[in-house]
Design a protein around this motif. Sequence first.
Motif, PDB file in Angstrom:
ATOM      1  N   GLY A 122       0.833  -1.193   0.000  1.00 46.44           N
ATOM      2  CA  GLY A 122       0.000   0.000   0.000  1.00 46.44           C
ATOM      3  C   GLY A 122       0.870   1.246   0.000  1.00 46.44           C
ATOM      4  N   THR A 123       0.272   2.380   0.298  1.00 46.50           N
ATOM      5  CA  THR A 123       0.986   3.651   0.271  1.00 46.50           C
ATOM      6  C   THR A 123       0.532   4.545   1.422  1.00 46.50           C
ATOM      7  N   SER A 124       1.459   5.308   1.944  1.00 47.93           N
ATOM      8  CA  SER A 124       1.103   6.285   2.977  1.00 47.93           C
ATOM      9  C   SER A 124       0.151   7.331   2.438  1.00 47.93           C
ATOM     10  N   GLN A 126      -2.578   6.903   1.264  1.00 46.47           N
ATOM     11  CA  GLN A 126      -3.959   6.571   1.617  1.00 46.47           C
ATOM     12  C   GLN A 126      -4.417   7.365   2.837  1.00 46.47           C
ATOM     13  N   LYS A 143      -5.444   1.972  -4.358  1.00 49.65           N
ATOM     14  CA  LYS A 143      -4.719   1.111  -3.428  1.00 49.65           C
ATOM     15  C   LYS A 143      -5.601   0.743  -2.235  1.00 49.65           C
ATOM     16  N   GLN A 144      -6.406   1.700  -1.761  1.00 53.16           N
ATOM     17  CA  GLN A 144      -7.318   1.417  -0.658  1.00 53.16           C
ATOM     18  C   GLN A 144      -8.424   0.465  -1.104  1.00 53.16           C
ATOM     19  N   GLU A 147      -7.038  -2.950  -1.047  1.00 53.29           N
ATOM     20  CA  GLU A 147      -6.832  -3.358   0.346  1.00 53.29           C
ATOM     21  C   GLU A 147      -8.152  -3.832   0.960  1.00 53.29           C
ATOM     22  N   THR A 163      -0.556  -5.962   4.662  1.00 57.10           N
ATOM     23  CA  THR A 163      -0.352  -4.824   3.778  1.00 57.10           C
ATOM     24  C   THR A 163       0.717  -3.924   4.372  1.00 57.10           C
ATOM     25  N   LYS A 165       2.516  -0.419   4.001  1.00 50.71           N
ATOM     26  CA  LYS A 165       2.327   0.892   3.386  1.00 50.71           C
ATOM     27  C   LYS A 165       3.660   1.632   3.336  1.00 50.71           C
ATOM     28  N   ARG A 232      -1.939  -4.577   8.945  1.00 49.72           N
ATOM     29  CA  ARG A 232      -1.503  -3.404   8.183  1.00 49.72           C
ATOM     30  C   ARG A 232      -0.376  -2.711   8.943  1.00 49.72           C
TER      31      ARG A 232
END
Length: 302
Positions: A122-124, A126, A143-144, A147, A163, A165, A232
């Motif tokens: 994932g990615t920050s 989000q 991405k969310q 998820e 996941t 991030k 996560r």
Amino acid sequence: MPITSASRTALVTGATGYVGSKLCERLLAEGWQVHAIVRTAGRPLPDTLRDVAVHHYDGNTQSLLDAVSAAQPSVVFHLASLVIAEHHTEQVTDLINSNVLFGTQLAEACARAGVRRFINTGTSWQHYRSDAYDPVCLYAATKQAFEDILDFYADAFDMRVVTLKLFDTYGPDDPRPKLINLLVKALHSGEPLGLSPGEQRLDLVHIDDVTRAFSLCAQRLLRDQAQQPHERYAVSSGQALSVRELVAMLEQVSRRTLNVTFGARTYRKREVMETWIAGNSPPGFSPTKDLRSSLLSLVESR
């Protein structure tokens, strides 16, 4: 249960990208058998990954089921992604296909093939303004979305999902036009570089720390240590600095002056001015790479 080389087979997506290829290198060095899924018409794997078995994705779920069934991975590492900070209308389909459809097809293939351990990326982004969920851009929203889809597969098919991030990643041999690479290139060339006003803060995580986080989480899954079906975590350096501070640090370690102009570019819409701080680190993980010394290594290697 002891973890043997026979029980460590990885199936990796995104192996043609920077983070994915470096993860494959780490897994090979740790004794994993590594398989990669690549698009039929996509880029070839780098020469460093000659020992990786390649499976092709043709857009259909069956090709992924064939790949998963052939590889029989103990852990799937899903890193493939299309990153677009500010999308155009014609890019919507590609974002959905790459970040939602492909991942869902992969999860479906894993479920049907009986593969139960899945590490997602994932990615920050989000978490705009550190909210529980507020996507910076459409990329982050996709991405969310995936998820959330993984929550279904974890529950319905007894999968164990992690996941991770990511924040801004950097390191040696990075071909991406990331800020650090642009700054180092400008440092050597002396060419001018126009930047934003430079007040936005960055969390820069070295690629060695990033790949180690993936490896630690894989060991966690193999040892059945996960406490929830879908865990996560945030892979953070533990510190943030502004673009202006990054430029100053690079000048200090290199003992050179950058020809940069702050304010030459405007901030993007929904620019991330403060980094997400609410995420928990993976169990057993702490960053080991110092930014200052890592920047010096990058300067000296070019």
